[in-house]
Scaffold this motif. Structure first.
Motif, PDB file in Angstrom:
ATOM      1  N   ARG A 160       0.819  -1.210   0.000  1.00  0.00           N
ATOM      2  CA  ARG A 160       0.000   0.000   0.000  1.00  0.00           C
ATOM      3  C   ARG A 160       0.857   1.266   0.000  1.00  0.00           C
ATOM      4  N   SER A 161       2.070   1.190   0.548  1.00  0.00           N
ATOM      5  CA  SER A 161       2.965   2.350   0.501  1.00  0.00           C
ATOM      6  C   SER A 161       3.389   2.651  -0.926  1.00  0.00           C
ATOM      7  N   VAL A 162       3.624   1.597  -1.696  1.00  0.00           N
ATOM      8  CA  VAL A 162       3.987   1.768  -3.108  1.00  0.00           C
ATOM      9  C   VAL A 162       2.800   2.345  -3.886  1.00  0.00           C
ATOM     10  N   ARG A 205       6.769 -12.667   1.965  1.00  0.00           N
ATOM     11  CA  ARG A 205       8.204 -12.435   1.785  1.00  0.00           C
ATOM     12  C   ARG A 205       8.542 -10.979   1.445  1.00  0.00           C
ATOM     13  N   VAL A 206       7.586 -10.202   0.942  1.00  0.00           N
ATOM     14  CA  VAL A 206       7.915  -8.824   0.566  1.00  0.00           C
ATOM     15  C   VAL A 206       8.165  -7.953   1.791  1.00  0.00           C
ATOM     16  N   ALA A 207       7.813  -8.425   2.986  1.00  0.00           N
ATOM     17  CA  ALA A 207       8.093  -7.655   4.199  1.00  0.00           C
ATOM     18  C   ALA A 207       9.591  -7.397   4.350  1.00  0.00           C
ATOM     19  N   LYS A 208      10.417  -8.317   3.856  1.00  0.00           N
ATOM     20  CA  LYS A 208      11.870  -8.168   3.976  1.00  0.00           C
ATOM     21  C   LYS A 208      12.374  -6.941   3.232  1.00  0.00           C
ATOM     22  N   LEU A 209      11.613  -6.463   2.241  1.00  0.00           N
ATOM     23  CA  LEU A 209      12.032  -5.298   1.470  1.00  0.00           C
ATOM     24  C   LEU A 209      12.105  -4.046   2.329  1.00  0.00           C
ATOM     25  N   LEU A 210      11.358  -4.036   3.427  1.00  0.00           N
ATOM     26  CA  LEU A 210      11.416  -2.889   4.331  1.00  0.00           C
ATOM     27  C   LEU A 210      12.821  -2.683   4.860  1.00  0.00           C
ATOM     28  N   PHE A 211      13.513  -3.769   5.178  1.00  0.00           N
ATOM     29  CA  PHE A 211      14.860  -3.659   5.731  1.00  0.00           C
ATOM     30  C   PHE A 211      15.863  -3.200   4.665  1.00  0.00           C
ATOM     31  N   THR A 212      15.682  -3.686   3.447  1.00  0.00           N
ATOM     32  CA  THR A 212      16.564  -3.272   2.344  1.00  0.00           C
ATOM     33  C   THR A 212      16.419  -1.779   2.098  1.00  0.00           C
ATOM     34  N   ALA A 213      15.179  -1.305   2.011  1.00  0.00           N
ATOM     35  CA  ALA A 213      14.940   0.112   1.759  1.00  0.00           C
ATOM     36  C   ALA A 213      15.368   0.980   2.935  1.00  0.00           C
ATOM     37  N   ALA A 214      15.072   0.510   4.154  1.00  0.00           N
ATOM     38  CA  ALA A 214      15.430   1.284   5.346  1.00  0.00           C
ATOM     39  C   ALA A 214      16.937   1.463   5.460  1.00  0.00           C
ATOM     40  N   ALA A 215      17.685   0.410   5.119  1.00  0.00           N
ATOM     41  CA  ALA A 215      19.143   0.475   5.192  1.00  0.00           C
ATOM     42  C   ALA A 215      19.721   1.486   4.205  1.00  0.00           C
ATOM     43  N   LYS A 216      18.950   1.784   3.169  1.00  0.00           N
ATOM     44  CA  LYS A 216      19.381   2.771   2.176  1.00  0.00           C
ATOM     45  C   LYS A 216      18.842   4.153   2.476  1.00  0.00           C
ATOM     46  N   GLY A 217      18.239   4.305   3.646  1.00  0.00           N
ATOM     47  CA  GLY A 217      17.778   5.613   4.080  1.00  0.00           C
ATOM     48  C   GLY A 217      16.367   5.976   3.690  1.00  0.00           C
ATOM     49  N   ASP A 218      15.572   5.023   3.234  1.00  0.00           N
ATOM     50  CA  ASP A 218      14.215   5.319   2.802  1.00  0.00           C
ATOM     51  C   ASP A 218      13.332   5.666   3.998  1.00  0.00           C
ATOM     52  N   ALA A 219      12.759   6.847   3.988  1.00  0.00           N
ATOM     53  CA  ALA A 219      11.978   7.336   5.122  1.00  0.00           C
ATOM     54  C   ALA A 219      10.677   6.558   5.296  1.00  0.00           C
ATOM     55  N   VAL A 220      10.056   6.143   4.204  1.00  0.00           N
ATOM     56  CA  VAL A 220       8.794   5.411   4.291  1.00  0.00           C
ATOM     57  C   VAL A 220       9.009   4.063   4.981  1.00  0.00           C
ATOM     58  N   ALA A 221      10.033   3.339   4.538  1.00  0.00           N
ATOM     59  CA  ALA A 221      10.323   2.032   5.142  1.00  0.00           C
ATOM     60  C   ALA A 221      10.721   2.181   6.601  1.00  0.00           C
ATOM     61  N   GLN A 222      11.528   3.189   6.896  1.00  0.00           N
ATOM     62  CA  GLN A 222      11.957   3.405   8.268  1.00  0.00           C
ATOM     63  C   GLN A 222      10.768   3.723   9.175  1.00  0.00           C
ATOM     64  N   ALA A 223       9.809   4.458   8.665  1.00  0.00           N
ATOM     65  CA  ALA A 223       8.638   4.814   9.475  1.00  0.00           C
ATOM     66  C   ALA A 223       7.788   3.583   9.785  1.00  0.00           C
ATOM     67  N   ILE A 224       7.652   2.679   8.821  1.00  0.00           N
ATOM     68  CA  ILE A 224       6.865   1.459   9.046  1.00  0.00           C
ATOM     69  C   ILE A 224       7.546   0.587  10.095  1.00  0.00           C
ATOM     70  N   LEU A 225       8.865   0.426   9.979  1.00  0.00           N
ATOM     71  CA  LEU A 225       9.589  -0.394  10.944  1.00  0.00           C
ATOM     72  C   LEU A 225       9.591   0.260  12.324  1.00  0.00           C
ATOM     73  N   ARG A 226       9.641   1.580  12.337  1.00  0.00           N
ATOM     74  CA  ARG A 226       9.558   2.267  13.629  1.00  0.00           C
ATOM     75  C   ARG A 226       8.210   1.998  14.294  1.00  0.00           C
ATOM     76  N   LYS A 227       7.130   2.053  13.506  1.00  0.00           N
ATOM     77  CA  LYS A 227       5.814   1.763  14.069  1.00  0.00           C
ATOM     78  C   LYS A 227       5.765   0.344  14.614  1.00  0.00           C
ATOM     79  N   GLN A 228       6.381  -0.612  13.888  1.00  0.00           N
ATOM     80  CA  GLN A 228       6.412  -1.981  14.376  1.00  0.00           C
ATOM     81  C   GLN A 228       7.131  -2.058  15.715  1.00  0.00           C
ATOM     82  N   GLY A 229       8.263  -1.398  15.813  1.00  0.00           N
ATOM     83  CA  GLY A 229       9.018  -1.400  17.065  1.00  0.00           C
ATOM     84  C   GLY A 229       8.260  -0.746  18.204  1.00  0.00           C
ATOM     85  N   GLU A 230       7.593   0.353  17.914  1.00  0.00           N
ATOM     86  CA  GLU A 230       6.826   1.052  18.954  1.00  0.00           C
ATOM     87  C   GLU A 230       5.643   0.204  19.427  1.00  0.00           C
TER      88      GLU A 230
END
Length: 326
Positions: A160-162, A205-230
């Motif tokens: 849905r982010s895409v 399996r596409v959930a793993k793409l969040l980590f790939t994008a986040a590691a490259k500085g993608d703000a959208v992916a980082q925000a989703i993972l942050r919500k998961q952590g919170e």
């Protein structure tokens, strides 16, 4: 010599281990789905098979087992235990206990018989045991019943982010080219139409793409993972407060691919912040040991009142069930 049985009955596999008093593994058995919520008859058959194989390899009978401890997926509510108690009782172990598989994951992740566990793999769950032996489960029942995340929800967040970036509701994201490549589409329009026309759901399996994008500085992916952590952090806080553990020293065990993979700090950092806010003496520990080991340790503890250090030391390095050699 006494013998102890530990069982990890999950949704895709069931593992059984038998050890002696010293913690030496003398038998193991493996089968398929052990979750009664998926298929009760199949779960019963697979649990019997895994336990039978372990006992056969150990050349033991059920009467030789001093204590059998079962960690079972789907052992969430009293309604589940009304099904599971007779299912396990008919196996004929004189002394046995059943807990949710979250509890054996907790025990496998710490050197203490108490603590908190956060599960984040396909789904999410959380639980804890305090020093007094009181236990609590928080969540594990779906988004409707208060949960957020796990691979079975984060895959939808990626998709849905895409879509939202494509139609202009959100900022551009590196998830777009990653998702198109993963799913084999030339453009978002083609993907959008295909999924809408055929009522498709993106694979977990596409959930793993969040980590790939986040590691490259993608703000959208980082925000989703942050919500998961919170969200996981909120679960941990709820368990800690309700079990009266705010002043205690214990481990918060992280289990499941979303929080244990190498890039999991995008999630675990926010868990750590939430835990520190309510229990400053607690530590974060990632689960590295097979959960079935936790079941074996709990069998020893249930029979002896404590876990001998020698038994802990013998089993604490088992990270892969399939690598256990007898």
């Amino acid at each position: 010599m006494n013998y102890y049985l530990g069982v990890d009955a999950g949704g895709s596999k069931t593992y059984a281990l038998v050890t002696d008093d010293c913690g030496t593994i003398v038998g193991k058995g493996q089968s398929g789905n052990g979750n009664h919520q998926l298929n009760k008859a199949e779960a019963r058959r697979n649990i019997w098979e895994a336990v039978g194989l372990a006992l056969k390899q150990a050349a033991l009978t059920r009467e030789d087992i001093a204590f059998a401890f079962f960690g079972m997926a789907g052992a969430d509510r009293e309604a589940d235990f009304r099904i599971l108690r007779p299912m396990i009782a008919e196996m004929g172990f004189a002394r046995h206990e059943i807990v949710c598989d979250t509890m054996i994951a907790l025990r496998a992740g710490t050197d203490k018989p108490y603590g908190v566990v956060l599960i984040c793999g396909t789904g999410t769950n959380s639980a804890g045991i305090n020093r007094q032996g009181e236990s609590l489960q928080c969540g594990g029942f779906s988004y409707l019943h208060g949960d957020f995340g796990g691979g079975g929800a984060l895959n939808v967040e990626v998709f849905r982010s895409v879509i939202r970036a494509w139609d202009g509701r959100e900022e551009p994201t590196l998830l777009t080219p990653l998702l198109l490549e993963e799913l084999g589409y030339d453009n978002v329009q083609a993907m959008f139409d295909d999924y809408l026309d055929h009522d498709r759901t993106p694979p977990i399996r596409v959930a793993k793409l969040l980590f790939t994008a986040a590691a490259k500085g993608d703000a959208v992916a980082q925000a989703i993972l942050r919500k998961q952590g919170e969200e996981l952090g909120k679960s941990a806080q709820a368990v800690i407060r309700r079990l009266g553990m705010t002043e205690e020293t214990f481990d918060v065990v992280l289990a499941g691919s979303i929080v244990t993979r190498g890039e999991g700090e995008f999630v675990s950092a926010y868990v750590a912040q939430a835990v520190a806010a309510v229990a400053p003496r607690a530590s974060i520990a990632k689960l590295r040991i097979e959960p079935v080991v936790g079941a074996v340790w709990m069998a020893h503890e249930a029979a002896k009142g404590m876990l001998p250090q020698t038994v802990y030391d013998k089993l604490k390095d088992i990270t892969d069930y399939n690598e256990i050699a007898l």
